[in-house]
Design an enzyme around this catalytic site. Sequence first.
Site, PDB file in Angstrom:
ATOM      1  N   LYS A  32       0.818  -1.213   0.000  1.00 30.94           N
ATOM      2  CA  LYS A  32       0.000   0.000   0.000  1.00 30.94           C
ATOM      3  C   LYS A  32       0.850   1.260   0.000  1.00 30.94           C
ATOM      4  O   LYS A  32       0.517   2.223  -0.680  1.00 30.94           O
ATOM      5  CB  LYS A  32      -0.984  -0.054   1.170  1.00 30.94           C
ATOM      6  CG  LYS A  32      -0.652   0.849   2.280  1.00 30.94           C
ATOM      7  CD  LYS A  32      -1.326   0.576   3.534  1.00 30.94           C
ATOM      8  CE  LYS A  32      -0.279   0.896   4.588  1.00 30.94           C
ATOM      9  NZ  LYS A  32      -0.824   1.189   5.869  1.00 30.94           N
ATOM     10  N   THR A  33       1.952   1.256   0.734  1.00 30.35           N
ATOM     11  CA  THR A  33       2.800   2.446   0.730  1.00 30.35           C
ATOM     12  C   THR A  33       3.335   2.689  -0.669  1.00 30.35           C
ATOM     13  O   THR A  33       3.439   3.818  -1.139  1.00 30.35           O
ATOM     14  CB  THR A  33       3.968   2.282   1.717  1.00 30.35           C
ATOM     15  OG1 THR A  33       3.442   1.877   2.972  1.00 30.35           O
ATOM     16  CG2 THR A  33       4.717   3.586   1.901  1.00 30.35           C
ATOM     17  N   ASP A 222      -4.009   7.558   4.874  1.00 29.83           N
ATOM     18  CA  ASP A 222      -3.497   6.213   5.112  1.00 29.83           C
ATOM     19  C   ASP A 222      -4.129   5.643   6.383  1.00 29.83           C
ATOM     20  O   ASP A 222      -4.557   6.399   7.253  1.00 29.83           O
ATOM     21  CB  ASP A 222      -1.975   6.334   5.277  1.00 29.83           C
ATOM     22  CG  ASP A 222      -1.300   4.989   5.290  1.00 29.83           C
ATOM     23  OD1 ASP A 222      -1.941   3.997   4.894  1.00 29.83           O
ATOM     24  OD2 ASP A 222      -0.118   4.936   5.686  1.00 29.83           O
ATOM     25  N   GLU A 223      -4.176   4.337   6.523  1.00 30.30           N
ATOM     26  CA  GLU A 223      -4.732   3.679   7.731  1.00 30.30           C
ATOM     27  C   GLU A 223      -6.131   4.203   8.041  1.00 30.30           C
ATOM     28  O   GLU A 223      -6.455   4.511   9.187  1.00 30.30           O
ATOM     29  CB  GLU A 223      -3.822   3.911   8.950  1.00 30.30           C
ATOM     30  CG  GLU A 223      -2.383   3.500   8.780  1.00 30.30           C
ATOM     31  CD  GLU A 223      -2.165   1.997   8.916  1.00 30.30           C
ATOM     32  OE1 GLU A 223      -3.151   1.230   8.882  1.00 30.30           O
ATOM     33  OE2 GLU A 223      -0.998   1.593   9.034  1.00 30.30           O
ATOM     34  N   GLN A 253      -7.507  -4.803   9.852  1.00 28.18           N
ATOM     35  CA  GLN A 253      -6.452  -4.374  10.764  1.00 28.18           C
ATOM     36  C   GLN A 253      -6.892  -3.210  11.655  1.00 28.18           C
ATOM     37  O   GLN A 253      -6.061  -2.456  12.149  1.00 28.18           O
ATOM     38  CB  GLN A 253      -5.200  -3.995   9.974  1.00 28.18           C
ATOM     39  CG  GLN A 253      -4.556  -5.189   9.297  1.00 28.18           C
ATOM     40  CD  GLN A 253      -3.265  -4.831   8.597  1.00 28.18           C
ATOM     41  OE1 GLN A 253      -2.285  -4.479   9.227  1.00 28.18           O
ATOM     42  NE2 GLN A 253      -3.285  -4.898   7.269  1.00 28.18           N
ATOM     43  N   ARG A 609       2.569 -10.216  10.489  1.00 28.89           N
ATOM     44  CA  ARG A 609       3.860  -9.516  10.604  1.00 28.89           C
ATOM     45  C   ARG A 609       4.999 -10.405  10.139  1.00 28.89           C
ATOM     46  O   ARG A 609       6.101  -9.936   9.864  1.00 28.89           O
ATOM     47  CB  ARG A 609       4.153  -9.095  12.058  1.00 28.89           C
ATOM     48  CG  ARG A 609       3.200  -8.092  12.689  1.00 28.89           C
ATOM     49  CD  ARG A 609       2.915  -6.914  11.827  1.00 28.89           C
ATOM     50  NE  ARG A 609       1.701  -7.122  11.058  1.00 28.89           N
ATOM     51  CZ  ARG A 609       1.325  -6.359  10.046  1.00 28.89           C
ATOM     52  NH1 ARG A 609       2.069  -5.348   9.664  1.00 28.89           N
ATOM     53  NH2 ARG A 609       0.219  -6.621   9.365  1.00 28.89           N
TER      54      ARG A 609
END
Length: 680
Positions: A32-33, A222-223, A253, A609
Amino acid sequence: MVSVAHLNPEQRDAVLHTHGPLLILAGAGSGKTRVIVHRIAHLLAQGHPAEAILAVSFTNRAVREMEERVSSMIKDPTLVKKLTLSTFHSLGVKILRKELSRLHYPQRFTIYDPSDQLAILRRVMSENRIDEAFHPPKDLLAAISQAKNLFLDPNDLVHTTHHALYPNIMVLKKAYSLYEDALRVCGAVDFDDLIRLPVKIFRSFPDALHTWSNRFQQIMIDEYQDTNRAQLLMVDCLASVHKNLCVVGDDDQSIYGWRGSDVSNILHFDKQFPGARTIMLTQNYRCSAHILDAANKVIAKNQNRYDKSLWTDALPGPRIGLATLPDEEKEARYTVEQLFEIKHAEKRPWRDFAILYRTNAQSQAFEEALRQERIPYKLVGGQTFFERKEIKDTLAYLKVLHLPSDEISLRRIINYPPRSIGNTTIDHLSETLRDGRFNSFYQACEHAEQIETLTPSARKAILDLLQLFDLFRLRAQRTKLSTLTLELLQELRLFQHLHREYKNPNEAKSRIDNLSSLINAIEQYERRVDHPSLDDYLERISLDSHSEDDDRETEKDHVTLITLHGAKGLEYPVVFLVGMEDGFLPFYRQGEEPDVEEERRLCYVGITRAKQRLYIFRALERRRFGRNLERDPSRFLADIPKELTFFLQAEQQRQAQSEEERDKKFKSFFSEIHSLLNKS
DNA sequence: TATACGATTATTTTT
DNA sequence: TAATCGTATA
């Protein structure tokens, strides 16, 4: 032209869609980044001016990463500088710096951290006879924060709809409005205000809204799954003219519900912003197939989510290693043992490893085990540098220099180091505020001569202190901040005082060391920044309290100890997910219901993770509050298919099993005899 | 103003 | 258990 060739089709779509609202559902590890950064580059290539592009994230870490990656893609540094890449809160500060005076605040303001907030709330509570025994300040503060996040003013609160915030709405209203007034008098805002007040301003002053909403032609958030109502309103205001709003997030998330973030912001994005396009990024580039498979299976049980499943080209990789240990100490020792073995077998550096747990308290056993083996580790979280008492004390002096109306900081240091200004003196000073003689605590101090109730020695002490402030305010004009701070510490003879205050010379020494680290940090800041100033420095440290250790720390080689919350957005080749027990994950205390969906998401975050190897451990027994408690396995373990896992301690496991069987046989034998005897 | 004692109370916390 | 906190006491 921006190259889009090495993006997958969905990523490419997301980059190229630049008109109108866009929701990018970006699964864990789906790049995504990368999409955000490419999108910024693409917007610039399309001819959008850099000043008109805004990208917002939650953490300074995420913003820094964005900056770095944009910089490496766009070679023109002046162009990059013109972009607004910022956290929600620093964007809020930016807006308030320009607009806050509209709300009858003084021109300058400080930002109060949670401990300042608590101090100010407790003060107004005691002044207004709200009994702490019946109304715990922490609970009230949490309720006030929730109210602010919901964009509710004290007057908006009604028992029928908001009783979940706090049982006694009248008290909450009262405390909230007193707290607000006190903040304003101090010239202070809290973290929640950094979002709430800009929205208030936008709503009451159309010209302010006009300026800010015209400015950003392109907005990226973002997020997005972590946004709360106030943040949604802020975004809505900013995007109200151009409507080019791209939000990126993953409903799976969302793990900050307890802090007011609202998953429905992302789940109902298309209702809030009609005509929104949705793009799903479902290819995972991070985890091995087994790990991803397990994560998919665990999260699939949630009801309230977008139905999606991540896929990968990656090889299956090793299975997920499971182990059950007798207690937490053995769990820690075993983890360290395994870690050591893998490191040597696979020639990995320490930084490949992370130990993830639900609560900070769990770190202790692992720290001990790592220390025993002399393995370098870094504990993320816990008390930060800027929360240390000696640092806060010193900064309080700087804050009062900067903003005399900051009463909380002034009270903090008015008698530290001791200068015989006791409680009685402070009470007398406060009284003059309540009867309206003076309108700030600092002002009352300035007029100490006129306050009859003060003893002559108290008067002198106060005026001496003010003189010190005046002197240093004058010096500040020509002395740089690091020198000024050092001179201040010398003038206060604080080092000498610390030796006196702490009988243990090591403690005094470590506090003095911390203070010299502070001077170092300020020097570093002065070197790093173009126009260093006290103003700017104070703002930076309140919004980014981890900055002192971030830049160089990342290069060091150490194992990471971190909570599941803290680990979001990070990845590690080898992950140990420990304490996989009912009560920890899902977390709940007896008598309370766990929020299973959110806890499941947390578990999902933990699993995803891991890039190459994942280990999940649990203990059978745990010391808690002095008692030994038996622990059941986490219900989430049952959702991971057996064929993806293996038991690490097969030998021990078999032993335990056979013992259990023997036990059972023994019991059934007895019950048989019992029944035989009964018959006869 | 320093110390001592008993009571209290134990999540997560990007900013 | 252990760490923190508020009040009592010297």
